[in-house]
Design a protein around this motif. Sequence first.
Motif, PDB file in Angstrom:
ATOM      1  N   GLY A  82       0.793  -1.096  -0.024  1.00 53.54           N
ATOM      2  CA  GLY A  82      -0.161   0.024   0.119  1.00 53.54           C
ATOM      3  C   GLY A  82       0.732   1.171   0.113  1.00 53.54           C
ATOM      4  N   ILE A  83       1.808   1.149   0.589  1.00 50.53           N
ATOM      5  CA  ILE A  83       2.786   2.346   0.703  1.00 50.53           C
ATOM      6  C   ILE A  83       4.187   1.924   0.075  1.00 50.53           C
ATOM      7  CG2 ILE A  83       1.600   3.557   2.312  1.00 50.53           C
ATOM      8  CD1 ILE A  83       3.795   2.486   4.412  1.00 50.53           C
ATOM      9  N   GLY A  84       5.067   2.991  -0.131  1.00 49.32           N
ATOM     10  CA  GLY A  84       6.542   2.566  -0.620  1.00 49.32           C
ATOM     11  C   GLY A  84       6.609   2.636  -2.199  1.00 49.32           C
ATOM     12  N   TYR A  85       7.644   1.794  -2.605  1.00 47.90           N
ATOM     13  CA  TYR A  85       8.172   1.683  -3.908  1.00 47.90           C
ATOM     14  C   TYR A  85       7.205   1.333  -4.987  1.00 47.90           C
ATOM     15  CZ  TYR A  85      11.589   0.547  -7.603  1.00 47.90           C
ATOM     16  OH  TYR A  85      12.023   0.421  -8.712  1.00 47.90           O
ATOM     17  N   VAL A  86       6.419   0.421  -4.820  1.00 44.92           N
ATOM     18  CA  VAL A  86       5.653  -0.259  -5.538  1.00 44.92           C
ATOM     19  C   VAL A  86       4.491   0.630  -6.137  1.00 44.92           C
ATOM     20  CG1 VAL A  86       3.921  -2.118  -6.243  1.00 44.92           C
ATOM     21  CG2 VAL A  86       6.129  -2.643  -5.002  1.00 44.92           C
ATOM     22  N   PRO A  87       3.801   1.328  -4.902  1.00 40.96           N
ATOM     23  CA  PRO A  87       2.790   2.139  -5.533  1.00 40.96           C
ATOM     24  C   PRO A  87       3.311   3.426  -6.299  1.00 40.96           C
ATOM     25  CG  PRO A  87       2.918   2.188  -3.306  1.00 40.96           C
ATOM     26  CD  PRO A  87       3.857   1.003  -3.722  1.00 40.96           C
ATOM     27  N   ALA A  88       4.415   3.897  -5.799  1.00 42.38           N
ATOM     28  CA  ALA A  88       5.076   5.152  -6.494  1.00 42.38           C
ATOM     29  C   ALA A  88       5.393   4.664  -8.009  1.00 42.38           C
ATOM     30  CB  ALA A  88       6.344   5.363  -5.795  1.00 42.38           C
ATOM     31  N   VAL A  89       6.143   3.504  -8.497  1.00 40.87           N
ATOM     32  CA  VAL A  89       6.353   2.987  -9.710  1.00 40.87           C
ATOM     33  C   VAL A  89       5.122   2.910 -10.411  1.00 40.87           C
ATOM     34  CG1 VAL A  89       7.178   1.226 -11.095  1.00 40.87           C
ATOM     35  CG2 VAL A  89       8.532   1.754  -9.130  1.00 40.87           C
ATOM     36  N   ILE A  90       4.012   2.353  -9.927  1.00 43.50           N
ATOM     37  CA  ILE A  90       2.831   2.241 -10.568  1.00 43.50           C
ATOM     38  C   ILE A  90       2.105   3.427 -11.036  1.00 43.50           C
ATOM     39  CG2 ILE A  90       0.394   1.388 -10.629  1.00 43.50           C
ATOM     40  CD1 ILE A  90       1.412  -0.905  -8.895  1.00 43.50           C
ATOM     41  N   ALA A  91       2.202   4.503  -9.992  1.00 43.79           N
ATOM     42  CA  ALA A  91       1.749   5.814 -10.143  1.00 43.79           C
ATOM     43  C   ALA A  91       2.344   6.564 -11.446  1.00 43.79           C
ATOM     44  CB  ALA A  91       1.698   6.699  -9.103  1.00 43.79           C
ATOM     45  N   VAL A  92       3.614   6.559 -11.508  1.00 47.03           N
ATOM     46  CA  VAL A  92       4.636   7.178 -12.502  1.00 47.03           C
ATOM     47  C   VAL A  92       4.355   6.474 -13.925  1.00 47.03           C
ATOM     48  CG1 VAL A  92       7.025   7.795 -13.299  1.00 47.03           C
ATOM     49  CG2 VAL A  92       6.313   7.861 -10.899  1.00 47.03           C
ATOM     50  N   ILE A  93       4.357   4.950 -13.828  1.00 42.38           N
ATOM     51  CA  ILE A  93       3.856   4.215 -15.109  1.00 42.38           C
ATOM     52  C   ILE A  93       2.820   5.003 -15.791  1.00 42.38           C
ATOM     53  CG2 ILE A  93       3.187   2.083 -16.186  1.00 42.38           C
ATOM     54  CD1 ILE A  93       4.908   0.767 -14.139  1.00 42.38           C
ATOM     55  N   LEU A  94       1.501   5.298 -15.158  1.00 36.79           N
ATOM     56  CA  LEU A  94       0.151   5.750 -15.595  1.00 36.79           C
ATOM     57  C   LEU A  94       0.589   7.252 -15.993  1.00 36.79           C
ATOM     58  CD1 LEU A  94      -2.136   4.446 -12.772  1.00 36.79           C
ATOM     59  CD2 LEU A  94      -1.747   3.625 -15.106  1.00 36.79           C
ATOM     60  N   TYR A  95       1.315   7.700 -15.245  1.00 34.95           N
ATOM     61  CA  TYR A  95       1.520   9.385 -15.565  1.00 34.95           C
ATOM     62  C   TYR A  95       2.399   9.363 -17.035  1.00 34.95           C
ATOM     63  CZ  TYR A  95      -0.563  11.876 -11.648  1.00 34.95           C
ATOM     64  OH  TYR A  95      -1.454  12.130 -10.839  1.00 34.95           O
ATOM     65  N   SER A  96       3.231   8.405 -17.284  1.00 37.06           N
ATOM     66  CA  SER A  96       4.126   8.409 -18.531  1.00 37.06           C
ATOM     67  C   SER A  96       3.561   7.931 -19.707  1.00 37.06           C
ATOM     68  CB  SER A  96       5.341   7.309 -18.118  1.00 37.06           C
ATOM     69  OG  SER A  96       5.985   8.012 -16.954  1.00 37.06           O
ATOM     70  N   GLN A  97       2.311   7.356 -19.708  1.00 40.64           N
ATOM     71  CA  GLN A  97       1.673   6.653 -20.776  1.00 40.64           C
ATOM     72  C   GLN A  97       1.383   8.057 -21.897  1.00 40.64           C
ATOM     73  OE1 GLN A  97       1.101   3.168 -21.068  1.00 40.64           O
ATOM     74  NE2 GLN A  97       2.399   3.368 -19.835  1.00 40.64           N
ATOM     75  N   LEU A  98       0.784   8.934 -21.379  1.00 40.84           N
ATOM     76  CA  LEU A  98       0.193   9.946 -22.583  1.00 40.84           C
ATOM     77  C   LEU A  98       1.375  10.382 -23.156  1.00 40.84           C
ATOM     78  CD1 LEU A  98      -2.214  11.795 -23.732  1.00 40.84           C
ATOM     79  CD2 LEU A  98      -1.632  13.355 -22.002  1.00 40.84           C
ATOM     80  N   PRO A  99       2.440  11.121 -22.739  1.00 39.75           N
ATOM     81  CA  PRO A  99       3.522  11.485 -23.806  1.00 39.75           C
ATOM     82  C   PRO A  99       3.894  10.708 -24.786  1.00 39.75           C
ATOM     83  CG  PRO A  99       4.297  11.755 -21.705  1.00 39.75           C
ATOM     84  CD  PRO A  99       2.578  11.215 -21.339  1.00 39.75           C
ATOM     85  N   ILE A 100       4.145   9.353 -24.144  1.00 38.57           N
ATOM     86  CA  ILE A 100       4.792   8.245 -25.118  1.00 38.57           C
ATOM     87  C   ILE A 100       3.798   7.833 -25.887  1.00 38.57           C
ATOM     88  CG2 ILE A 100       6.235   6.249 -25.043  1.00 38.57           C
ATOM     89  CD1 ILE A 100       7.051   6.646 -22.244  1.00 38.57           C
ATOM     90  N   ILE A 101       2.763   7.461 -25.847  1.00 36.27           N
ATOM     91  CA  ILE A 101       1.778   7.147 -26.629  1.00 36.27           C
ATOM     92  C   ILE A 101       1.479   8.241 -27.487  1.00 36.27           C
ATOM     93  CG2 ILE A 101      -0.921   6.490 -26.926  1.00 36.27           C
ATOM     94  CD1 ILE A 101      -0.841   5.140 -24.056  1.00 36.27           C
ATOM     95  N   ARG A 102       1.175   9.461 -27.090  1.00 38.04           N
ATOM     96  CA  ARG A 102       0.885  10.464 -28.171  1.00 38.04           C
ATOM     97  C   ARG A 102       2.082  10.723 -29.154  1.00 38.04           C
ATOM     98  NH1 ARG A 102      -0.636  15.675 -24.954  1.00 38.04           N
ATOM     99  NH2 ARG A 102       1.587  15.531 -24.642  1.00 38.04           N
ATOM    100  N   ASN A 103       3.038  10.736 -28.758  1.00 37.44           N
ATOM    101  CA  ASN A 103       4.289  11.181 -29.545  1.00 37.44           C
ATOM    102  C   ASN A 103       4.420   9.750 -30.698  1.00 37.44           C
ATOM    103  OD1 ASN A 103       4.737  13.234 -28.026  1.00 37.44           O
ATOM    104  ND2 ASN A 103       6.913  13.427 -28.313  1.00 37.44           N
ATOM    105  N   THR A 104       4.333   8.552 -30.053  1.00 41.61           N
ATOM    106  CA  THR A 104       4.504   7.599 -31.034  1.00 41.61           C
ATOM    107  C   THR A 104       3.233   7.476 -32.017  1.00 41.61           C
ATOM    108  OG1 THR A 104       5.334   6.154 -29.036  1.00 41.61           O
ATOM    109  CG2 THR A 104       4.590   4.987 -31.146  1.00 41.61           C
ATOM    110  N   TYR A 105       2.338   7.809 -31.740  1.00 39.21           N
ATOM    111  CA  TYR A 105       0.970   7.779 -32.626  1.00 39.21           C
ATOM    112  C   TYR A 105       1.296   8.952 -33.661  1.00 39.21           C
ATOM    113  CZ  TYR A 105      -3.619   8.671 -34.319  1.00 39.21           C
ATOM    114  OH  TYR A 105      -4.815   9.172 -35.209  1.00 39.21           O
ATOM    115  N   THR A 106       1.725  10.001 -33.182  1.00 37.97           N
ATOM    116  CA  THR A 106       1.853  11.056 -34.011  1.00 37.97           C
ATOM    117  C   THR A 106       3.082  10.984 -34.796  1.00 37.97           C
ATOM    118  OG1 THR A 106       1.216  12.651 -32.368  1.00 37.97           O
ATOM    119  CG2 THR A 106       2.492  13.532 -34.028  1.00 37.97           C
ATOM    120  N   ALA A 107       4.076  10.076 -34.417  1.00 41.14           N
ATOM    121  CA  ALA A 107       5.253   9.879 -35.466  1.00 41.14           C
ATOM    122  C   ALA A 107       5.009   8.989 -36.471  1.00 41.14           C
ATOM    123  CB  ALA A 107       6.487   9.190 -34.373  1.00 41.14           C
ATOM    124  N   ILE A 108       4.227   8.050 -36.025  1.00 40.81           N
ATOM    125  CA  ILE A 108       3.967   6.908 -37.097  1.00 40.81           C
ATOM    126  C   ILE A 108       2.868   7.613 -38.184  1.00 40.81           C
ATOM    127  CG2 ILE A 108       2.888   4.594 -37.490  1.00 40.81           C
ATOM    128  CD1 ILE A 108       5.613   4.443 -36.143  1.00 40.81           C
TER     129      ILE A 108
END
Length: 220
Positions: A82-108
């Motif tokens: 519930g606390i610590g490293y794992v939830p922090a990583v999961i949250a950052v993964i979720l926040y990272s999706q938009l810029p990478i998906i959007r740029n990949t889609y735009t580039a292709i």
Amino acid sequence: METIQFIAANLDVIGQRMVEHIAIVLVAVGIATVTAVPIGIAITQSKSVADTVLYLASMMITVPSIALFGLMIPLLSPIGHGIGYVPAVIAVILYSQLPIIRNTYTAITNIDPVLREAAQGMGMSNWQRLRQVEIPLAVPIIMAGVRTAVVMNIGVTAIAAYIGAGGLGTLIARGISQTDPRQLIAGALSVSLLAIVADLFLAMVQRALTSKGIRGEAGA
């Protein structure tokens, strides 16, 4: 002067917190890249699917980071994380999706159709065209999305200190709770410098991964 003395006296602690910070961002954005790039490529096949995916990713990034970290506590507590490293990583993964998906889609989607036709004329399969033509051309824009995700989430990860994930945010949190401007400034400066160094490093990686032909066109 007191802040400088504090930093000099606590370089080992700051270094340890920085390693914790980098560990969260590096793992999270690495996983996000592995997941988001294929998603960005896949949604190029359907405009309606692309709009839906990008909308959902945009909604995720509007959730305040402190709220998302808080939501992780009841969701992951049943499995002991519930606390610590794992939830922090999961949250950052979720926040990272938009810029990478959007740029990949735009580039292709912005690749010159003439190049696709030329690849087909050479007898390339869809997979060969993607691997040998489209992805190499898309790399600079994809990497720009990764850079955005890294810089953005270096700041977001500072909030993860409030759920016991460590990192440079610990200095900021302690500075606030203890009314100690030395820790607050040291933490804020460290986060800012880490973001700058990470962006410069990824800019070099982006250039190294970009084919010489594209670099030449960009410099022309």
